[in-house]
Scaffold this motif. Sequence first.
Motif, mmCIF file in Angstrom:
data_model
loop_
_atom_site.group_PDB
_atom_site.id
_atom_site.type_symbol
_atom_site.label_atom_id
_atom_site.label_comp_id
_atom_site.label_asym_id
_atom_site.label_seq_id
_atom_site.Cartn_x
_atom_site.Cartn_y
_atom_site.Cartn_z
ATOM 1 N N UNK A 1 3.183 -11.567 -16.713
ATOM 2 C CA UNK A 1 2.717 -12.471 -15.657
ATOM 3 C C UNK A 1 3.558 -12.397 -14.386
ATOM 4 N N UNK A 2 4.822 -12.029 -14.489
ATOM 5 C CA UNK A 2 5.676 -11.945 -13.310
ATOM 6 C C UNK A 2 5.629 -10.577 -12.643
ATOM 7 N N UNK A 3 4.963 -9.610 -13.284
ATOM 8 C CA UNK A 3 4.881 -8.273 -12.726
ATOM 9 C C UNK A 3 6.180 -7.499 -12.810
ATOM 10 N N UNK A 4 7.051 -7.866 -13.745
ATOM 11 C CA UNK A 4 8.344 -7.196 -13.889
ATOM 12 C C UNK A 4 8.406 -6.287 -15.110
ATOM 13 N N UNK A 5 7.401 -6.341 -15.961
ATOM 14 C CA UNK A 5 7.326 -5.488 -17.149
ATOM 15 C C UNK A 5 5.930 -4.896 -17.260
ATOM 16 N N UNK A 6 5.866 -3.708 -17.847
ATOM 17 C CA UNK A 6 4.606 -2.996 -18.019
ATOM 18 C C UNK A 6 4.556 -2.439 -19.431
ATOM 19 N N UNK A 7 3.486 -2.752 -20.169
ATOM 20 C CA UNK A 7 3.303 -2.250 -21.529
ATOM 21 C C UNK A 7 2.197 -1.210 -21.544
ATOM 22 N N UNK A 8 2.338 -0.212 -22.411
ATOM 23 C CA UNK A 8 1.338 0.842 -22.469
ATOM 24 C C UNK A 8 1.176 1.370 -23.885
ATOM 25 N N UNK A 9 0.010 1.984 -24.126
ATOM 26 C CA UNK A 9 -0.277 2.649 -25.394
ATOM 27 C C UNK A 9 -1.097 3.891 -25.091
ATOM 28 N N UNK A 10 -0.975 4.895 -25.946
ATOM 29 C CA UNK A 10 -1.713 6.135 -25.741
ATOM 30 C C UNK A 10 -2.944 6.170 -26.640
ATOM 31 N N UNK A 11 -3.705 7.245 -26.542
ATOM 32 C CA UNK A 11 -4.906 7.386 -27.352
ATOM 33 C C UNK A 11 -4.597 7.482 -28.835
ATOM 34 N N UNK B 1 0.825 -1.211 0.000
ATOM 35 C CA UNK B 1 0.000 0.000 0.000
ATOM 36 C C UNK B 1 0.861 1.263 0.000
ATOM 37 N N UNK B 2 1.740 1.330 -1.000
ATOM 38 C CA UNK B 2 2.637 2.474 -1.108
ATOM 39 C C UNK B 2 2.924 2.788 -2.568
ATOM 40 N N UNK B 3 3.239 4.058 -2.839
ATOM 41 C CA UNK B 3 3.593 4.462 -4.191
ATOM 42 C C UNK B 3 4.955 3.902 -4.572
ATOM 43 N N UNK B 4 5.090 3.539 -5.847
ATOM 44 C CA UNK B 4 6.351 2.976 -6.336
ATOM 45 C C UNK B 4 7.063 3.968 -7.244
ATOM 46 N N UNK B 5 6.393 4.369 -8.330
ATOM 47 C CA UNK B 5 7.021 5.293 -9.277
ATOM 48 C C UNK B 5 5.964 5.876 -10.197
ATOM 49 N N UNK B 6 6.360 6.925 -10.920
ATOM 50 C CA UNK B 6 5.537 7.496 -11.983
ATOM 51 C C UNK B 6 6.329 7.399 -13.282
ATOM 52 N N UNK B 7 5.723 6.818 -14.311
ATOM 53 C CA UNK B 7 6.408 6.627 -15.592
ATOM 54 C C UNK B 7 5.819 7.591 -16.626
ATOM 55 N N UNK B 8 6.612 8.513 -17.164
ATOM 56 C CA UNK B 8 6.129 9.388 -18.242
ATOM 57 C C UNK B 8 6.150 8.637 -19.570
ATOM 58 N N UNK B 9 5.130 7.831 -19.822
ATOM 59 C CA UNK B 9 5.158 6.865 -20.918
ATOM 60 C C UNK B 9 4.861 7.467 -22.282
ATOM 61 N N UNK B 10 3.897 8.413 -22.345
ATOM 62 C CA UNK B 10 3.457 8.963 -23.631
ATOM 63 C C UNK B 10 3.127 10.443 -23.483
ATOM 64 N N UNK B 11 3.058 11.126 -24.608
ATOM 65 C CA UNK B 11 2.643 12.528 -24.607
ATOM 66 C C UNK B 11 1.125 12.650 -24.508
ATOM 67 N N UNK B 12 0.405 11.720 -25.135
ATOM 68 C CA UNK B 12 -1.056 11.739 -25.133
ATOM 69 C C UNK B 12 -1.591 10.875 -23.990
ATOM 70 N N UNK B 13 -2.873 11.061 -23.596
ATOM 71 C CA UNK B 13 -3.465 10.258 -22.521
ATOM 72 C C UNK B 13 -3.400 8.762 -22.807
ATOM 73 N N UNK B 14 -3.366 7.969 -21.753
ATOM 74 C CA UNK B 14 -3.264 6.521 -21.880
ATOM 75 C C UNK B 14 -4.542 5.913 -22.448
ATOM 76 N N UNK B 15 -4.369 4.828 -23.198
ATOM 77 C CA UNK B 15 -5.510 4.073 -23.723
ATOM 78 C C UNK B 15 -5.489 2.630 -23.264
ATOM 79 N N UNK B 16 -4.295 2.094 -22.974
ATOM 80 C CA UNK B 16 -4.182 0.690 -22.564
ATOM 81 C C UNK B 16 -2.921 0.510 -21.743
ATOM 82 N N UNK B 17 -2.979 -0.406 -20.780
ATOM 83 C CA UNK B 17 -1.821 -0.711 -19.936
ATOM 84 C C UNK B 17 -1.966 -2.136 -19.409
ATOM 85 N N UNK B 18 -0.859 -2.874 -19.326
ATOM 86 C CA UNK B 18 -0.907 -4.257 -18.832
ATOM 87 C C UNK B 18 0.455 -4.674 -18.298
ATOM 88 N N UNK B 19 0.449 -5.614 -17.339
ATOM 89 C CA UNK B 19 1.674 -6.198 -16.789
ATOM 90 C C UNK B 19 1.919 -7.560 -17.437
#
Length: 438
Positions: free
Chosen positions: A194-204, A174-192
């Motif tokens: 299975x091991x929770x060691x990678x995070x994928x994202x896409x913008x609008x 129950x604590x903050x970990x980090x903030x990732x500046x992933x894209x310039x546009x708002x997020x549209x999709x995000x997923x981990x």
Amino acid sequence: MESPEPVCEGGQPGLICASFNQDTTSLSMGTKTGYRLFSITSVDKMDSIHEGVECPEVYIVERLFSSSLVVVVSLATPRRMNVYHFKKGTEICNYSYSNNILSVRLNRQRLVVCLEESIYIHNIKDMKLLKTLLNTPSNPTGLCALSVNHGNSYLAYPGSATHGEIIVYDANNLSNVTMIPAHDSPLAAVTFNTSGTKLASASEKGTVIRVFTVPEGYKLFEFRRGMKRYVSISSLSFSADGQFLCASSNTETVHIFKLEQHTPNQEEESPTWSAYVGKMFTAASTYLPAQVSDMMHQDRAFATVRLDMIGLKNVCAMATVQKLPRLLVASSDGHLYIYNVDPQDGGECVLVQKHKLFESVEESAEKPEDSELEEVPPQPSSQSYAATVALSSTPPSSSTLMGYSEDGGVKGDVIPEHEFAEGPVCLDDEDEFPSFSP
């Protein structure tokens, strides 16, 4: 305040939502009359596990791995979450929130409920509310992701309504970990993964997909989905081994990317004309503007699927079915499509089966009850990688959310402590599921 409406987007009018469980072994489907659960252990057959009629117009249904725990939210009561033990036909508990529920995520440790401007984190063992994240940036689609690995129980959600920032939160501690500046546009999709060691994202915009390390937030990969047009990416999903990432959108193409680092040794071992040109482009990119240079370093899709429909809501995921990798696409047209993918050479994927998920009253009267399978002409069996799918139907957002404290505003019947086994609760197998008394 308006209630959420089902989003069919031109698809099957009785099908409201569909999603896969955490290990892509079953498919959950919400309909006008309730919900259905299917087992996905074979390409040629989908076994119906359960049909629930406890509440109509189900727009969220999530099953916890292979257990009997299922979470359901109805359009009739969009602020209430119902948790059922479907094999016993009993309600475990129910919770009500300050506003419409937009999404629910769960693993063996946590159950997360996402509203437009707040997130609630429950302990899966007793459903106790552990933490309320209030005044989160406006999130009208309920976009969030929870790692299925309960040891790395990370939660990701938008950190801004105007930019593609990702907040990574430790749902265990129950604590903050980090903030990732992933894209310039708002997020549209995000997923981990299975091991929770990678995070994928896409913008609008939907043109670039990025993969980051967790918890550090370093960028590992950048994939270009396309350059000609903006698209709405509806789902991202890693394969179980973390080597592939698939992405589906409102277009007719599903893209599969391969997560592999290109080393100097690999380049030396393939002295082809294309490799030579690639080296020249790489060298030239150092003298070009940053945006052009980034584009030249982006990898393209390793494999693709061409769907027969366009503009319909659909989602994809990677899974292994009958010992072969598959790509599964669940569409709002009421079908589950299963494709083979070649893990070595990629290329165009082969459709091997098409399952019908929903039948209208008229169709049910005309066809036998077991006619849920549509035959696909025999295809070459040379290809083999695949994935499972989850279709997440998002109801329209409500107006403004009233935040409230962790101690108030949430009500429900808590599961008695004696009904759980001592120690961590393992819910992956039905035999290990806690024994709830009716």
